[in-house]
Write an enzyme that holds these catalytic residues in place. Structure first.
Site, mmCIF file in Angstrom:
data_model
loop_
_atom_site.group_PDB
_atom_site.id
_atom_site.type_symbol
_atom_site.label_atom_id
_atom_site.label_comp_id
_atom_site.label_asym_id
_atom_site.label_seq_id
_atom_site.Cartn_x
_atom_site.Cartn_y
_atom_site.Cartn_z
ATOM 1 C CG ASP A 45 40.073 53.107 38.133
ATOM 2 O OD1 ASP A 45 38.847 53.271 37.977
ATOM 3 O OD2 ASP A 45 40.815 52.631 37.248
ATOM 4 C CD GLN A 100 40.981 49.807 32.021
ATOM 5 O OE1 GLN A 100 39.869 49.896 31.495
ATOM 6 N NE2 GLN A 100 41.154 49.903 33.323
ATOM 7 C CB CYS A 143 33.202 52.628 36.438
ATOM 8 S SG CYS A 143 33.132 51.524 37.853
ATOM 9 C CE1 TYR A 177 38.567 49.773 46.080
ATOM 10 C CE2 TYR A 177 39.423 52.028 46.098
ATOM 11 C CZ TYR A 177 38.647 51.042 46.666
ATOM 12 O OH TYR A 177 37.955 51.305 47.817
ATOM 13 C CD GLU A 231 43.131 44.704 41.939
ATOM 14 O OE1 GLU A 231 42.768 45.831 41.584
ATOM 15 O OE2 GLU A 231 42.364 43.730 42.028
HETATM 16 N N1 SAH Z 1 43.100 50.987 37.161
HETATM 17 C C1 SAH Z 1 42.999 49.566 37.089
HETATM 18 C C2 SAH Z 1 41.560 49.058 37.043
HETATM 19 C C3 SAH Z 1 40.678 49.406 38.210
HETATM 20 S S1 SAH Z 1 39.166 48.542 38.151
HETATM 21 C C4 SAH Z 1 43.736 49.055 35.850
HETATM 22 O O1 SAH Z 1 43.857 49.768 34.863
HETATM 23 O O2 SAH Z 1 44.148 47.905 35.849
HETATM 24 C C5 SAH Z 1 38.865 48.284 39.875
HETATM 25 C C6 SAH Z 1 39.785 47.280 40.539
HETATM 26 O O3 SAH Z 1 39.472 47.231 41.933
HETATM 27 C C7 SAH Z 1 39.665 45.862 40.050
HETATM 28 O O4 SAH Z 1 40.941 45.447 39.613
HETATM 29 C C8 SAH Z 1 39.226 45.051 41.292
HETATM 30 O O5 SAH Z 1 39.805 43.776 41.352
HETATM 31 C C9 SAH Z 1 39.711 45.918 42.418
HETATM 32 N N2 SAH Z 1 39.055 45.823 43.745
HETATM 33 C C10 SAH Z 1 37.747 45.588 44.007
HETATM 34 N N3 SAH Z 1 37.513 45.686 45.325
HETATM 35 C C11 SAH Z 1 38.696 46.003 45.925
HETATM 36 C C12 SAH Z 1 39.098 46.268 47.265
HETATM 37 N N4 SAH Z 1 38.244 46.219 48.275
HETATM 38 N N5 SAH Z 1 40.388 46.581 47.495
HETATM 39 C C13 SAH Z 1 41.281 46.644 46.472
HETATM 40 N N6 SAH Z 1 40.947 46.410 45.190
HETATM 41 C C14 SAH Z 1 39.677 46.097 44.908
#
Ligand code: SAH
Length: 458
Positions: free
Chosen positions: A385, A287, A412, A316, A337
Site C-alpha cells: 500500500d 485513514q 493511490c 508500507y 513502515e
Molecule cells: N495501510 C496504511 C497506510 C499506507 S500509506 C495504514 O492504513 O495505516 C503509505 C505509507 O507508506 C505511509 O505510512 C508512509 O509513511 C509509508 N512509506 C513511505 N515510504 C516508505 C518506504 N520507503 N518504506 C516503508 N514505508 C514507507
C-alpha cells in the site's frame, strides 16, 4: 523542440473541451496547443480567456459557456472549487466514478497492457460529509478571526462553515471553537510577523465511536483564556472526549508541532476499522474516510485468499490497519513502515486488540525486504500500500526472489501502479483479475484501487 505558442495572455478564444486532466481541469486544444481550464468539462463549448502561458501549455479561464455538459452539477458555491476542497464537485458523482475508472484504463492502454480489465469504481451512497478529520487554518481577515480553507496554490483564506466533505459534526465543532476564540479575543497567528497565538484548529471524530477530539494548535506555550475556552467547548460540543493544545512555534508549513498538552479529558480517542480498535492521538495517522477504507482494504483482504495458514507481508503498513485486520485470517503477519511513530501505534494497537501474530518493523520497505529475503522468509502473500511514488524496484525483485505466490497492490496513484505492474511482470507476476477502483475521496481527483497479481511461472 521548440513549440510555436499560438495563444496570448488575456486574449479570448472559442474552444471545445476535449478531455479532463488527471487534476480535474478541462483540456482544450487551440491549434493543437493544450490549454488547461478549471471548471470546464469534456464536450462543453466555451470561450476561454488565457491567464498564463508556458512553453508547452497554457492556463485559461471560462468566460462563457455556449453549451454545458449533461454531467455538470451547477455548483452554487464556488468556494469548493476555488479552495480545492472539491475540485470535482462540478461533475456528477456517477461521472466522477467513470473518470477514475477511465484514468486507470487509459494508462494501461498507453503501457500496452489493455488486456487488463478495470471494474467500475466502487463509490459511496452519500459522497459528501465523509472526512473524519479537519485541519482548519485560523486567520485574521479585516479585523475578524476566521476559519476556512486556503485558495488553491495560495495562502489566502476563504472563510467556510460548511466544508461539504467533512463530517457535519466536525464542521459544527469548528464553528463553536471559532466563536469562542472570537469571544475571548485570541489572536490568530500571522505568518509574516510570526506573532499571534492560534494557528490551526484540528478536529477528529470517530465514525463508529462518535468520540470527538479538538486540537488547538498554538504558536505560543500559553493559550490565553484556556479555561474559559475549554469550558465553552465542553458546553458547546456534546461529543467531545479530548481537548489538546499542540504547540507549533516553528516557521513552517507543517500544521502540527511535536508537543501536546491535554487541556481536558483523554489524551486520545478511539475508533474501529474492520473490527479492530484503534487509538487516535493528535499526531497519529488515521485513514480519513473510514467507510471506503473498509471497502478498499476488505477488497484487498478478500483477494488474498487466506485460510489461517499463510504468512503475509504488509509493506508500507502505516499504523497496521491492513496487518491487524489480516492477522485473524493468517498464521503470521509482518508489517514494515518508515515512520517510527506509526509503528509504535501499530504495536500498541496489536496489543490492545490481543493480536499476537503480527510483527512490526521500522524501516524502508525495500531494505527490510532484502533482510527478510536474506533470512529466508517465504511469504505466501505480499500486500503493498505504497505512497504516490509507488513501490521501489528492489522490493519488487525481492518479492520475486522470495517467491511469494500472490501480490495484492493497493494503489493511490494509477501512473505508478501501471509502471509497477510491468515490473512485477518481469518477476513472473501477472494480473489475474480485473482491477477494482474504490473511491476513497469523493469530489476530489484521487484514484485508489486494488490489483491482484499471481506468480504464474512456478
Ligand atoms: N495501510 C496504511 C497506510 C499506507 S500509506 C495504514 O492504513 O495505516 C503509505 C505509507 O507508506 C505511509 O505510512 C508512509 O509513511 C509509508 N512509506 C513511505 N515510504 C516508505 C518506504 N520507503 N518504506 C516503508 N514505508 C514507507
Amino acid at each position: 523542440m521548440k513549440v510555436k505558442v499560438p495563444v496570448h495572455k488575456n486574449e479570448e478564444y472559442p474552444a471545445k473541451v476535449v478531455d479532463l486532466s488527471y487534476e480535474g481541469n478541462g483540456v482544450v486544444k487551440i491549434d493543437d496547443f493544450p490549454v488547461f481550464v478549471p471548471n470546464a468539462l469534456p464536450g462543453e463549448e466555451v470561450t476561454v480567456k488565457i491567464t498564463k502561458v508556458a512553453s508547452h501549455f497554457a492556463w485559461g479561464r471560462v468566460m462563457a459557456w455556449q453549451t454545458k455538459s449533461p454531467d455538470r452539477v451547477d455548483v452554487k458555491d464556488k468556494k469548493y472549487i476555488q479552495t480545492g476542497i472539491a475540485p470535482l464537485g462540478h461533475l456528477k458523482y456517477a461521472a466522477q466514478l467513470k473518470f477514475k475508472q477511465h484514468q486507470i484504463e487509459e494508462l494501461l492502454e498507453k503501457a500496452h497492457l489493455d488486456d487488463i480489465e478495470v471494474l467500475p469504481t466502487m463509490g459511496m451512497d452519500q459522497p459528501y460529509h465523509y472526512r473524519n478529520k479537519a485541519q482548519v487554518p485560523v486567520k485574521m481577515i479585516r479585523g475578524q478571526l476566521q476559519t476556512g480553507f486556503y485558495k488553491r496554490g495560495s495562502h489566502s483564506l476563504v472563510p467556510i462553515e460548511d466544508f461539504y466533505i467533512q463530517d457535519p459534526k466536525i464542521d459544527s465543532a469548528i464553528v463553536v471553537v471559532r466563536n469562542l476564540l472570537r469571544k475571548y479575543h485570541v489572536t490568530p497567528y500571522d505568518e509574516r510577523t510570526s506573532k499571534g497565538v492560534i494557528r490551526t484548529v484540528m478536529v477528529r471524530r470517530g465514525y463508529y465511536s462518535h468520540e470527538l477530539m479538538v486540537v488547538l494548535v498554538t504558536n505560543t506555550r500559553r493559550l490565553p483564556m484556556a479555561d474559559q475556552i475549554v469550558n465553552g467547548i465542553v458546553a458547546g460540543v456534546p461529543e467531545v472526549k479530548s481537548i489538546v493544545q499542540n504547540i507549533n512555534d516553528k516557521r513552517t508549513n507543517r500544521l502540527l508541532g511535536d508537543r501536546n498538552r491535554t487541556l481536558w479529558g483523554k489524551d486520545e480517542i478511539h475508533d474501529q476499522l474492520l473490527g479492530i480498535d484503534f487509538a487516535i492521538s493528535p499526531l497519529s495517522f488515521y485513514q480519513v474516510n473510514p467507510q471506503q477504507t473498509e471497502r478498499l482494504y476488505q477488497t484487498a483482504i478478500d483477494n488474498a485468499g487466506l485460510d489461517g495458514s499463510q504468512t503475509v507481508i504488509d509493506a508500507y503498513c502505516g499504523i497496521g490497519t491492513i496487518s491487524l485486520a489480516v492477522a485473524k485470517h493468517a498464521k503470521q503477519v509482518y508489517g514494515v513502515e518508515i515512520v517510527p511513530a506509526a509503528i509504535e501505534d501499530a504495536k500498541h494497537n496489536a496489543k490492545r486488540n490481543g493480536i499476537k501474530n503480527a510483527q512490526f518493523v521500522v524501516g524502508k520497505a525495500e531494505d527490510q525486504f532484502a533482510k527478510w529475503q536474506a533470512a529466508g522468509l517465504k511469504p505466501d502473500v505480499v500486500i503493498v500500500d505504497p505512497p504516490r511514488k509507488g513501490v521501489a524496484e528492489t522490493l519488487i525483485e525481492a518479492t520475486g526472489q522470495m517467491a511469494s505466490k500472490k501480490v495484492i497492490y493497493v494503489s493511490c496513484n494509477p501512473a505508478t501502479l501501471v509502471r509497477d505492474i510491468k515490473r512485477f511482470g518481469e518477476q513472473g507476476y501477472h494480473v489475474v483479475k480485473p482491477i477494482q477502483p474504490v473511491d476513497q475521496f469523493p469530489q476530489t481527483t484521487h484514484v485508489e484501487s486494488v490489483t491482484v497479481l499471481e506468480r504464474t511461472d512456478k
